[in-house]
Design a protein around this motif. Structure first.
Motif, PDB file in Angstrom:
ATOM      1  N   ASP A   7       5.007  -6.546  26.869  1.00 13.03           N
ATOM      2  CA  ASP A   7       4.654  -5.770  25.672  1.00 13.03           C
ATOM      3  C   ASP A   7       3.743  -6.540  24.728  1.00 13.03           C
ATOM      4  O   ASP A   7       2.920  -5.951  24.033  1.00 13.03           O
ATOM      5  CB  ASP A   7       5.915  -5.324  24.938  1.00 13.03           C
ATOM      6  CG  ASP A   7       6.699  -4.270  25.716  1.00 13.03           C
ATOM      7  OD1 ASP A   7       6.120  -3.619  26.624  1.00 13.03           O
ATOM      8  OD2 ASP A   7       7.896  -4.101  25.422  1.00 13.03           O
ATOM      9  N   ALA A   8       3.883  -7.858  24.701  1.00 15.06           N
ATOM     10  CA  ALA A   8       3.070  -8.690  23.810  1.00 15.06           C
ATOM     11  C   ALA A   8       1.771  -9.170  24.469  1.00 15.06           C
ATOM     12  O   ALA A   8       0.931  -9.768  23.794  1.00 15.06           O
ATOM     13  CB  ALA A   8       3.886  -9.896  23.347  1.00 15.06           C
ATOM     14  N   ALA A   9       1.599  -8.902  25.744  1.00 14.39           N
ATOM     15  CA  ALA A   9       0.449  -9.411  26.495  1.00 14.39           C
ATOM     16  C   ALA A   9      -0.819  -8.630  26.188  1.00 14.39           C
ATOM     17  O   ALA A   9      -0.787  -7.538  25.621  1.00 14.39           O
ATOM     18  CB  ALA A   9       0.760  -9.356  27.992  1.00 14.39           C
ATOM     19  N   LEU A  53       1.759  -9.717  35.557  1.00 11.24           N
ATOM     20  CA  LEU A  53       1.681 -10.487  34.325  1.00 11.24           C
ATOM     21  C   LEU A  53       1.083 -11.841  34.668  1.00 11.24           C
ATOM     22  O   LEU A  53       1.653 -12.598  35.448  1.00 11.24           O
ATOM     23  CB  LEU A  53       3.068 -10.647  33.697  1.00 11.24           C
ATOM     24  CG  LEU A  53       3.115 -11.384  32.364  1.00 11.24           C
ATOM     25  CD1 LEU A  53       2.324 -10.627  31.291  1.00 11.24           C
ATOM     26  CD2 LEU A  53       4.569 -11.581  31.925  1.00 11.24           C
ATOM     27  N   VAL A  54      -0.072 -12.129  34.087  1.00 13.08           N
ATOM     28  CA  VAL A  54      -0.803 -13.353  34.381  1.00 13.08           C
ATOM     29  C   VAL A  54      -0.613 -14.346  33.240  1.00 13.08           C
ATOM     30  O   VAL A  54      -0.765 -13.984  32.073  1.00 13.08           O
ATOM     31  CB  VAL A  54      -2.306 -13.054  34.572  1.00 13.08           C
ATOM     32  CG1 VAL A  54      -3.100 -14.342  34.757  1.00 13.08           C
ATOM     33  CG2 VAL A  54      -2.521 -12.103  35.734  1.00 13.08           C
ATOM     34  N   ILE A  55      -0.296 -15.573  33.595  1.00 16.85           N
ATOM     35  CA  ILE A  55      -0.250 -16.670  32.626  1.00 16.85           C
ATOM     36  C   ILE A  55      -1.546 -17.458  32.822  1.00 16.85           C
ATOM     37  O   ILE A  55      -1.834 -17.914  33.936  1.00 16.85           O
ATOM     38  CB  ILE A  55       0.964 -17.589  32.854  1.00 16.85           C
ATOM     39  CG1 ILE A  55       2.275 -16.797  32.832  1.00 16.85           C
ATOM     40  CG2 ILE A  55       0.980 -18.690  31.796  1.00 16.85           C
ATOM     41  CD1 ILE A  55       3.498 -17.604  33.265  1.00 16.85           C
ATOM     42  N   ALA A  56      -2.329 -17.601  31.741  1.00 16.29           N
ATOM     43  CA  ALA A  56      -3.625 -18.270  31.855  1.00 16.29           C
ATOM     44  C   ALA A  56      -4.039 -18.863  30.511  1.00 16.29           C
ATOM     45  O   ALA A  56      -3.376 -18.637  29.493  1.00 16.29           O
ATOM     46  CB  ALA A  56      -4.689 -17.276  32.339  1.00 16.29           C
ATOM     47  N   GLU A  57      -5.128 -19.582  30.539  1.00 14.29           N
ATOM     48  CA  GLU A  57      -5.812 -20.079  29.340  1.00 14.29           C
ATOM     49  C   GLU A  57      -7.305 -19.996  29.604  1.00 14.29           C
ATOM     50  O   GLU A  57      -7.744 -20.114  30.754  1.00 14.29           O
ATOM     51  CB  GLU A  57      -5.409 -21.521  29.006  1.00 14.29           C
ATOM     52  CG  GLU A  57      -4.046 -21.681  28.388  1.00 14.29           C
ATOM     53  CD  GLU A  57      -3.919 -21.096  26.981  1.00 14.29           C
ATOM     54  OE1 GLU A  57      -4.948 -20.845  26.317  1.00 14.29           O
ATOM     55  OE2 GLU A  57      -2.767 -20.882  26.549  1.00 14.29           O
ATOM     56  N   VAL A  85      -0.931 -13.329  29.369  1.00 11.86           N
ATOM     57  CA  VAL A  85      -0.338 -14.088  28.267  1.00 11.86           C
ATOM     58  C   VAL A  85      -0.899 -15.505  28.329  1.00 11.86           C
ATOM     59  O   VAL A  85      -1.223 -16.010  29.402  1.00 11.86           O
ATOM     60  CB  VAL A  85       1.208 -14.137  28.305  1.00 11.86           C
ATOM     61  CG1 VAL A  85       1.809 -12.761  28.118  1.00 11.86           C
ATOM     62  CG2 VAL A  85       1.720 -14.767  29.578  1.00 11.86           C
ATOM     63  N   ARG A  86      -0.990 -16.106  27.180  1.00 12.39           N
ATOM     64  CA  ARG A  86      -1.500 -17.472  27.102  1.00 12.39           C
ATOM     65  C   ARG A  86      -0.385 -18.470  27.419  1.00 12.39           C
ATOM     66  O   ARG A  86       0.705 -18.375  26.869  1.00 12.39           O
ATOM     67  CB  ARG A  86      -2.055 -17.748  25.710  1.00 12.39           C
ATOM     68  CG  ARG A  86      -3.289 -16.942  25.410  1.00 12.39           C
ATOM     69  CD  ARG A  86      -3.925 -17.366  24.093  1.00 12.39           C
ATOM     70  NE  ARG A  86      -5.135 -16.619  23.865  1.00 12.39           N
ATOM     71  CZ  ARG A  86      -6.300 -16.872  24.456  1.00 12.39           C
ATOM     72  NH1 ARG A  86      -6.399 -17.870  25.303  1.00 12.39           N
ATOM     73  NH2 ARG A  86      -7.356 -16.141  24.191  1.00 12.39           N
ATOM     74  N   ARG A  87      -0.701 -19.402  28.276  1.00 13.65           N
ATOM     75  CA  ARG A  87       0.259 -20.435  28.675  1.00 13.65           C
ATOM     76  C   ARG A  87       0.740 -21.250  27.489  1.00 13.65           C
ATOM     77  O   ARG A  87       1.943 -21.457  27.319  1.00 13.65           O
ATOM     78  CB  ARG A  87      -0.389 -21.365  29.699  1.00 13.65           C
ATOM     79  CG  ARG A  87       0.536 -22.483  30.158  1.00 13.65           C
ATOM     80  CD  ARG A  87      -0.189 -23.562  30.868  1.00 13.65           C
ATOM     81  NE  ARG A  87      -0.738 -24.503  29.887  1.00 13.65           N
ATOM     82  CZ  ARG A  87      -1.147 -25.718  30.190  1.00 13.65           C
ATOM     83  NH1 ARG A  87      -1.100 -26.137  31.434  1.00 13.65           N
ATOM     84  NH2 ARG A  87      -1.619 -26.508  29.263  1.00 13.65           N
TER      85      ARG A  87
END
Length: 176
Positions: A7-9, A53-57, A85-87
């Protein structure tokens, strides 16, 4: 728990728009990214929605060489949706998906319609990671090693990551 992260992504477009580093590279890779038809066809008939859901920067070369292709896959298959979402803003999430002891990114978490984790992929295609950990690669100066990785990604054009993620998505459909 993953539903709150979802939801926050951000969408990938939002992530790129907010990028402080490598924004032009992200835009370029996203514009050029394509998904082989055979991968889309393999996944098009999978049951139920899948949330990626991807975790990335934005500073991560592995991420901008991979995530745009995964986003194009999500766009091509109607039952898939992708968010990022940001790591560095989500260390408690990242720590659930370590590569050994490393917070390596990108990570792609596959969830079902209830936002339950079905599996995850990260942070590099197996072939590249095997080379990266090899004595040959580790003996290279860091600058040369990363140049070789960029060459590998340029030749591969997302195919290896897409194939591995497609395999994961197919496995999540078994028994559905």
């Amino acid at each position: 728990m993953l539903k709150g992260y979802w939801d926050a992504a951000m969408t990938l477009e939002q992530f790129i728009a907010e990028a402080k580093q490598n924004q032009e590279l992200w835009q370029q890779y996203y514009r050029r990214a394509t998904v082989p038809d055979e991968i889309v066809e393999r996944l098009r008939d999978l049951p139920g929605p899948r949330y990626l859901l991807v975790i990335a920067e934005d500073w991560c070369g592995d991420a901008f060489n991979t995530v745009p292709y995964v986003a194009r896959l999500a766009e091509a298959v109607p039952q898939f949706e992708l968010r990022v979402v940001r790591r560095d803003e989500n260390p408690e999430l990242m720590d659930r998906y370590l590569t050994g002891t490393s917070r390596a990114i990108p990570v792609v978490i596959v969830m079902d319609e209830e936002f339950r984790e079905l599996g995850w992929w990260g942070s590099r295609p197996k072939e590249l990671q095997t080379w990266f950990l090899s004595d040959e690669a580790q003996a290279m100066p860091k600058e040369d090693r990363y140049r070789e990785m960029r060459r590998w990604y340029a030749r591969d054009r997302g195919r290896s990551a897409l194939s591995e993620i497609a395999e994961l998505l197919e496995k999540t459909a078994v028994g559905v």
